[in-house]
Design a protein around this motif. Structure first.
Motif, PDB file in Angstrom:
ATOM      1  N   LEU A 125      -3.180   7.950  -8.409  1.00 50.79           N
ATOM      2  CA  LEU A 125      -4.115   7.159  -7.714  1.00 50.79           C
ATOM      3  C   LEU A 125      -4.940   8.198  -6.706  1.00 50.79           C
ATOM      4  O   LEU A 125      -5.884   7.788  -6.302  1.00 50.79           O
ATOM      5  N   SER A 126      -4.369   9.454  -6.505  1.00 51.75           N
ATOM      6  CA  SER A 126      -4.919  10.225  -5.403  1.00 51.75           C
ATOM      7  C   SER A 126      -5.310  11.571  -6.063  1.00 51.75           C
ATOM      8  O   SER A 126      -5.139  12.509  -5.632  1.00 51.75           O
ATOM      9  N   ASP A 128       2.123   4.897  -4.527  1.00 51.01           N
ATOM     10  CA  ASP A 128       2.090   6.502  -4.265  1.00 51.01           C
ATOM     11  C   ASP A 128       1.855   7.266  -5.700  1.00 51.01           C
ATOM     12  O   ASP A 128       2.348   8.611  -5.693  1.00 51.01           O
ATOM     13  N   ARG A 184      -7.505   5.076  -6.978  1.00 52.66           N
ATOM     14  CA  ARG A 184      -7.048   4.204  -5.809  1.00 52.66           C
ATOM     15  C   ARG A 184      -8.615   3.495  -5.210  1.00 52.66           C
ATOM     16  O   ARG A 184      -8.587   2.157  -5.410  1.00 52.66           O
ATOM     17  N   GLU A 185      -9.563   4.074  -5.160  1.00 50.24           N
ATOM     18  CA  GLU A 185     -10.757   3.611  -4.577  1.00 50.24           C
ATOM     19  C   GLU A 185     -11.556   2.996  -5.829  1.00 50.24           C
ATOM     20  O   GLU A 185     -12.075   1.893  -5.434  1.00 50.24           O
ATOM     21  N   TYR A 236     -14.173  10.501  -7.559  1.00 52.36           N
ATOM     22  CA  TYR A 236     -13.374   9.623  -6.999  1.00 52.36           C
ATOM     23  C   TYR A 236     -12.021   9.128  -7.295  1.00 52.36           C
ATOM     24  O   TYR A 236     -11.805   9.086  -8.513  1.00 52.36           O
ATOM     25  N   PRO A 237     -11.079   8.931  -6.482  1.00 50.29           N
ATOM     26  CA  PRO A 237      -9.901   8.767  -6.666  1.00 50.29           C
ATOM     27  C   PRO A 237      -9.703   7.431  -7.386  1.00 50.29           C
ATOM     28  O   PRO A 237     -10.278   6.493  -7.106  1.00 50.29           O
ATOM     29  N   PRO A 266      -6.818  14.991  -6.978  1.00 50.21           N
ATOM     30  CA  PRO A 266      -8.035  15.625  -6.398  1.00 50.21           C
ATOM     31  C   PRO A 266      -9.428  15.429  -7.174  1.00 50.21           C
ATOM     32  O   PRO A 266      -9.442  15.551  -8.332  1.00 50.21           O
ATOM     33  N   ASP A 283       0.823  -1.005  -0.152  1.00 47.84           N
ATOM     34  CA  ASP A 283      -0.030  -0.163  -0.114  1.00 47.84           C
ATOM     35  C   ASP A 283       0.978   1.026  -0.036  1.00 47.84           C
ATOM     36  O   ASP A 283       0.479   2.248  -0.700  1.00 47.84           O
TER      37      ASP A 283
END
Length: 279
Positions: free
Chosen positions: A130-131, A126, A161-162, A158-159, A133, A122
């Motif tokens: 993945l994240s 990075d 990653r989710e 939704y990112p 905004p 996890d």
């Protein structure tokens, strides 16, 4: 077909604000998920040599020598060999904040090592994609992720990653874990008392997620973590369930037949003829 898969089959949204790059990453994850679903329902005989080698390396990382291997034709056939081994209720005590006094059972060491590995995987995921905004106003209420197909979820902010965790890991959890592994475990007895083991080919939900991250270039795992993860990958592609202990590891061959359609498992028959009921 699951609700998510039906939504995925729908046409793309007009005027989507999701970047082409992020959307392409999701689309590349779909065949990764499919390949792991196929591994989860594989009915070929186990690759015993590959499975034993992977288990041996897991033991070595925990400071143990190669165990004796005992193969059986089904999880039910393993039960007489597992008497006295801890169940899941006991395992939870040992991995809690305040574990019991004394020497922990070997399975708790395997579980702790796997937990550390997943934490490291996890942490390595990075990549900025993945994240990213959210694109919509923070004040605007988003629909629940489970109600959206992936393209809609990305467009709603939704990112990635989710979306990957839901679209890969949770989708496979529904079909392979909830649809196959968990009913088989219930058929073995009271779930908390069934001896602790791992599911081999039916561990694919979480394995597929981390495999998708690296395949899509979203995670670069440290060499030691990559090597440890690869052994779980090999086990998922080589064998059925397995139950480690200090000196003896019991392994079950893969089923002789698994009937499925549209990502739903309908029936399973093991090599000794055992066919537990599925929902």
């Amino acid at each position: 077909m699951t609700a998510l898969l039906r939504r995925e089959a729908a046409p793309a949204l007009p005027g989507s604000r999701t970047t082409t790059r992020v959307l392409d990453r999701w689309r590349r994850a779909v065949p990764v998920r499919q390949s792991w679903f196929e591994a989860g329902v594989c009915a070929r005989p186990a690759d015993r040599g590959a499975a034993e080698a992977a288990v041996e390396r897991i033991y070595l990382r925990l400071g143990r020598s190669r165990p004796h291997f005992h193969w059986v034709e089904s999880p039910r056939a393993a039960l007489p060999l597992l008497r006295g081994r801890p169940g899941h209720a006991v395992l939870r005590q040992w991995i809690s904040v305040r574990p019991p006094a004394g020497e922990p059972p070997f399975v708790s060491l395997v579980a702790a090592g796997l937990s550390r590995l997943r934490g490291a995987l996890d942490a390595a995921a990075d990549h900025p994609d993945l994240s990213a905004p959210p694109r919509k106003s923070a004040k605007e209420k988003r629909p629940e992720l489970a109600t959206l197909r992936p393209e809609e979820a990305l467009d709603a902010g939704y990112p990635l990653r989710e979306v990957l965790r839901h679209g890969v890991q949770e989708t496979l959890s529904h079909s392979i874990a909830a649809g196959l592994a968990w009913p088989v475990r219930r058929a073995l007895g009271v779930p908390d008392r069934v001896p602790v083991g791992w599911y081999g080919q039916q561990d694919v939900p979480w394995i597929a997620y981390y495999d998708a991250l690296r395949t899509l270039g979203l995670a670069a795992y440290r060499p030691s973590d990559e090597a440890a993860f690869e052994d779980w990958v090999l086990l998922a592609g080589a064998t059925g369930w397995w139950w480690p202990d200090e000196r003896v590891c019991v392994l079950s061959d893969r089923p002789a037949a698994i009937t499925h359609d549209q990502h739903r498992v309908r029936a399973v028959t093991f090599r000794d003829g055992w066919s537990p009921p599925l929902p």
